[in-house]
Design a protein around this motif. Sequence first.
Motif, PDB file in Angstrom:
ATOM      1  N   GLY A 245      -7.003  -2.082  -0.808  1.00 41.26           N
ATOM      2  CA  GLY A 245      -6.163  -1.354   0.125  1.00 41.26           C
ATOM      3  C   GLY A 245      -6.800  -1.291   1.494  1.00 41.26           C
ATOM      4  O   GLY A 245      -7.840  -0.665   1.662  1.00 41.26           O
TER       5      GLY A 245
ATOM      6  N   GLY B  25      -3.281   0.105  -3.451  1.00 38.65           N
ATOM      7  CA  GLY B  25      -2.622  -1.105  -3.011  1.00 38.65           C
ATOM      8  C   GLY B  25      -2.922  -2.335  -3.832  1.00 38.65           C
ATOM      9  O   GLY B  25      -3.806  -2.357  -4.687  1.00 38.65           O
TER      10      GLY B  25
ATOM     11  N   GLN C 167       0.831  -1.190   0.000  1.00 36.45           N
ATOM     12  CA  GLN C 167       0.000   0.000   0.000  1.00 36.45           C
ATOM     13  C   GLN C 167       0.871   1.247   0.000  1.00 36.45           C
ATOM     14  O   GLN C 167       1.953   1.249   0.579  1.00 36.45           O
ATOM     15  CB  GLN C 167      -0.877   0.044   1.247  1.00 36.45           C
ATOM     16  CG  GLN C 167      -1.891  -1.067   1.338  1.00 36.45           C
ATOM     17  CD  GLN C 167      -2.779  -0.887   2.553  1.00 36.45           C
ATOM     18  OE1 GLN C 167      -3.496   0.087   2.664  1.00 36.45           O
ATOM     19  NE2 GLN C 167      -2.701  -1.821   3.471  1.00 36.45           N
TER      20      GLN C 167
END
Length: 452
Positions: free
Chosen positions: A202, A208, A162
């Motif tokens: 994410g 992410g 992330q």
Amino acid sequence: MPESVFQAISRVGGPVELLRNAQARPTIFPVTPEFTNWRSEQRAWRDSVALLDQSHHMTDLFISGPDALRLLSDIGVNSFANFQVDNAKQFVAVNHEGYLIGDAILFHLAEDSFDLVGWFMVLDWVQYIGETGDYDVTFERDANSLMRAPGENPTLYRYELQGKNALTLMEKVTGVPVPPTRFFHMTTFTIDGLEVRSLRHGMAGQPGFELFGPWEEGERVRSALIAAGDGLDLALIGSKAYSSANLESAWVPSPLPAIFTGEGMADYLRWLPAARAGSLAGSFASDDIEDYYLTPYDLGYGRSVAFDHDFIGRAALERHAAGPVRAKVTLVWSPEDVAAVQRSLLEPGLPAKYIDFPKARYGVYQVDRVLAGGKDVGISHDVGYITGEQVFVSLASIDATHAAPGTEVAVVWGEEPNSRKPAVEAHRQVEIRATVQPAPYSSFAREAYRKD
């Protein structure tokens, strides 16, 4: 035979008594607590790139067979009309009365093959319905590392990348441009010669990738990611920081599951091991377990509800949707009041309940009272500190009439009387002032998290 939840409730006299004094500790993430320090690690998923190891604290329930999709559709409130291979979704389940049992991430791995990943509350329910119903399905359960037999490894590794440098790192480690991938869709990469599946996702509301594959290949993939992170300020994230990531994305990880009363639940509680009942913490106190129940709308899951198919609890959930529902918000706690709680540890007399950092939950299910003008207006759930915002917050479900940003409320912190849970010391209750703010709290998570 291990004791069932039904037997445990019968032994102590009721579900609230069982959960309030249960010896189950708050959720434990069985990985290194800190690689540097949790403050710097929290900042990494905003300022550079963070690598989180998700391999050990979640349970995987692999579901396969010709009736696997039918089973999931019969239980989940979500739509499955266009749920294709290489898609994923936040799977949400309710009981027959329309109250929330839990949520988890559902991966569509292949034709008639799925992986349901998350806390065991909703996974248990899906497995029970599948085993006791008329479904041609098989289950393979990979418990988290705390529940797995000694010496056994996970089936899959699962890593989360992330931060603003995550895309650059992925292109560096794969050597090719990352293909456009929609939120909660999957693609496949090659890392160090190994095939790696990836979910665009994410946990902290930042850009992410969730990467997963066979456990035996995990260390090789991790080493390649760390090497590619050289020059990109890659930070390894320990359990302390990771446990607080949900506060930024505003996901409530473990609401109390509505499994203790209602249609068909007596048989389910006879099936469910007592070790998976969990523990109840917080200032909200009622002898009626149903007072702790939530609807999906209370946690902002209305976007996931689709009345395009029949599922357990549909009729009741339609009635909930038509009535008043609570709003999920972030409560920003008063710095002065938080400091006063900590200062009480250094003063004469009985102190207030200790506030741990970065996560202050002291039971599996945290349920604290939220007051406005001295009257109850909702409940506060997960609670902790966000370094990037320099705020102490909790996620809460409160009446819509008090949900406007800027509204002043108070959180009642601590138990009265004190329970016998391991994380509870002798303490006194206090009120902590708080201000209602949006959930998620960070503007990036609200405005850009789900953009394609």
